[in-house]
Design a protein around this motif. Structure first.
Motif: not given
Length: 99
Positions: A58-78
């Motif tokens: 997840d370290a590499a993903k955190e560097d590229t994360a931005d506000d548009s990833s909120e929906e993908s995080l919600r989908e992952r939570l579901r």
């Protein structure tokens, strides 16, 4: 010998062998000049490969994360909640007395 073994990652060695074979096929005259350079590059490249392998995924993903990833995080939570419900159901049926 042990120190040399630690410095050489098998994937890097395989890549260097492939590059050396490519140089030999494409430009045989450069093979003698390229071989020592390829041999010396094995250790530093192996260290880079090992460092990348030791980094958390997840370290590499955190560097590229931005506000548009909120929906993908919600989908992952579901998805995780759905998996949790399925596992809970399996556990409940497993605990019921069979008879």
């Amino acid at each position: 010998m042990k120190m040399l073994k630690m410095c050489m990652h098998p994937k890097v060695i395989a890549a260097m062998v492939a590059v050396a074979a490519g140089v030999w096929l494409v430009a045989p005259g450069w093979f003698a000049a390229a071989l020592p350079i390829l041999f010396l590059a094995i250790c530093p490249l192996s260290m880079v490969v090992m460092m990348k392998m030791m980094m958390p995924g997840d370290a590499a993903k955190e560097d590229t994360a931005d506000d548009s990833s909120e929906e993908s995080l919600r989908e992952r939570l579901r998805q995780l909640e759905s998996q949790q419900a399925a596992v809970s159901e399996q556990l409940r049926t497993h605990r019921q007395p069979q008879g």
